[in-house]
Scaffold this motif. Structure first.
Motif, short mmCIF file in Angstrom:
data_model
loop_
_atom_site.label_atom_id
_atom_site.label_comp_id
_atom_site.label_asym_id
_atom_site.label_seq_id
_atom_site.Cartn_x
_atom_site.Cartn_y
_atom_site.Cartn_z
N THR A 36 0.13 8.95 9.02
CA THR A 36 0.60 10.51 9.11
C THR A 36 2.17 10.57 8.68
OG1 THR A 36 1.03 9.95 11.62
CG2 THR A 36 -1.05 11.09 11.00
N ARG A 37 2.84 9.51 9.00
CA ARG A 37 4.10 9.54 8.88
C ARG A 37 4.60 9.53 7.58
NH1 ARG A 37 7.97 6.21 13.19
NH2 ARG A 37 9.48 6.72 11.69
N LEU A 38 4.05 8.78 6.61
CA LEU A 38 4.30 8.57 5.34
C LEU A 38 3.62 9.69 4.56
CD1 LEU A 38 3.59 4.45 4.87
CD2 LEU A 38 5.64 6.08 5.15
N ALA A 82 11.63 4.94 1.96
CA ALA A 82 11.46 3.48 2.13
C ALA A 82 12.10 3.12 3.65
CB ALA A 82 12.47 3.13 0.94
N ALA A 83 13.08 3.96 4.11
CA ALA A 83 13.76 4.24 5.26
C ALA A 83 12.75 4.26 6.46
CB ALA A 83 14.68 5.01 5.46
N GLU A 84 11.71 5.40 6.16
CA GLU A 84 10.77 5.52 7.19
C GLU A 84 9.80 4.36 7.19
OE1 GLU A 84 8.71 8.92 9.64
OE2 GLU A 84 10.93 7.91 8.86
N LEU A 85 9.40 3.86 6.09
CA LEU A 85 8.55 2.66 5.86
C LEU A 85 9.06 1.45 6.70
CD1 LEU A 85 6.15 0.92 4.98
CD2 LEU A 85 7.23 0.50 2.80
N ASP A 86 10.53 1.22 6.62
CA ASP A 86 11.11 0.06 7.24
C ASP A 86 11.17 0.50 8.74
OD1 ASP A 86 12.12 -1.14 4.92
OD2 ASP A 86 13.96 -0.35 4.86
N ASP A 87 11.36 1.63 9.15
CA ASP A 87 11.21 1.96 10.53
C ASP A 87 9.90 1.72 11.06
OD1 ASP A 87 12.79 3.29 13.19
OD2 ASP A 87 11.20 4.72 12.66
N SER A 103 4.36 14.31 1.23
CA SER A 103 3.75 15.79 0.87
C SER A 103 5.03 16.51 0.82
CB SER A 103 2.91 16.14 2.31
OG SER A 103 1.78 15.57 2.30
N LEU A 104 6.00 16.42 1.70
CA LEU A 104 7.19 17.20 1.23
C LEU A 104 7.95 17.01 0.05
CD1 LEU A 104 8.69 17.07 5.21
CD2 LEU A 104 7.73 19.27 3.93
N GLU A 105 8.01 15.55 -0.11
CA GLU A 105 8.62 15.16 -1.55
C GLU A 105 7.87 15.85 -2.63
OE1 GLU A 105 10.01 11.47 -4.20
OE2 GLU A 105 9.09 11.20 -2.34
N ALA A 106 6.45 15.65 -2.81
CA ALA A 106 5.67 16.06 -3.84
C ALA A 106 5.48 17.53 -3.95
CB ALA A 106 4.02 15.80 -3.60
N LEU A 154 0.71 -1.17 0.03
CA LEU A 154 -0.02 0.06 0.21
C LEU A 154 0.97 1.23 -0.05
CD1 LEU A 154 -2.87 -0.91 2.59
CD2 LEU A 154 -2.94 -1.13 -0.01
N ALA A 155 1.93 1.18 0.72
CA ALA A 155 2.99 2.36 0.97
C ALA A 155 3.35 2.96 -0.36
CB ALA A 155 4.06 2.26 1.91
N HIS A 156 3.90 1.67 -1.19
CA HIS A 156 4.76 1.92 -2.58
C HIS A 156 3.78 2.66 -3.57
CE1 HIS A 156 8.53 0.90 -1.11
NE2 HIS A 156 8.33 -0.10 -0.69
#
Length: 219
Positions: A183-185, A209-214, A190-193, A95-97
């Motif tokens: 919220t974290r993803l 990806a690192a945030e998702l892994d964490d 949002s910052l990237e877009a 879902l995240a990707h």
């Protein structure tokens, strides 16, 4: 006689004009944001009178509703397709990707539904239903994850404040997990877009990806 369900020439023409109006609306949103959307400006671009355009959309809010509905449906379809294609089903990583790919494909579409609300605009119930369906996919995925240890205080709070979950049977820990992921993803995305990582010298995809892994390790 035309086949049942087939569109008449008038209906096809109307659909084409509505599609062109929406395309001009997206161009306006890209330039000045949804709050500056103007049907009169679109009519001028298309060589129509204001009253003529209002035969296709009754006003700004109806046009915004159509754009928001299209955006939510597109995201819901994207997430469902990714889930169906995944061997593990509706898992968080899938879902995240899929969410990131969808958002970066058209940032204006992403910000229309997840950016600053348009002043004075309230989405109708059918759009809320689509948005709830997207959250339900996330709740399903979070509920399927193993949960170790005692529930955090906020998770206990959510047990009594779960209206946003629209009746989903997820336990408090899964409700907490879903909100944290969401919220974290979205924060990173949002910052990237919006281009805020431009010039910083790192790959935003690696950060996501690192945030998702964490998040996966902590849950």
């Amino acid at each position: 006689m035309a086949e049942s369900g087939a569109k008449t020439p008038r209906e096809r023409y109307r659909a084409q004009v509505r599609a062109e109006i929406k395309q001009h609306a997206w161009e306006q949103i890209a330039t000045a944001g949804a709050s500056a959307l103007s049907l009169n400006a679109i009519a001028k671009q298309m060589g129509l009178s204001g009253p003529a355009l209002y035969r296709y959309f009754a006003g700004r809010d109806e046009l915004i509703t159509e754009l928001v509905r299209d955006a939510y449906r597109s995201l819901a379809d994207t997430l469902r397709a990714a889930t169906e294609a995944s061997k593990s089903g509706a898992d968080i990583a899938t879902l995240a990707h899929a969410l990131r790919d969808w958002a970066l494909e058209d940032p204006n579409r992403y910000f229309l539904v997840y950016g600053t609300p348009v002043p004075g605009y309230h989405a109708p119930d059918d759009i809320t239903v689509i948005a709830d369906g997207i959250m339900r996919m996330l709740l399903d995925a979070c509920t399927a994850l193993p949960s170790d240890g005692p529930a955090a205080p906020f998770a206990e709070h959510l047990q009594e404040h779960r209206q946003w979950a629209e009746g989903h049977p997820a336990p408090p820990a899964a409700l907490h997990r879903a909100l944290v992921f969401w919220t974290r993803l979205h924060g990173v995305l949002s910052l990237e877009a919006a281009g805020h990582f431009a010039g910083m010298g790192f790959d935003p995809g690696q950060l996501y990806a690192a945030e998702l892994d964490d998040l996966m390790r902590s849950n």
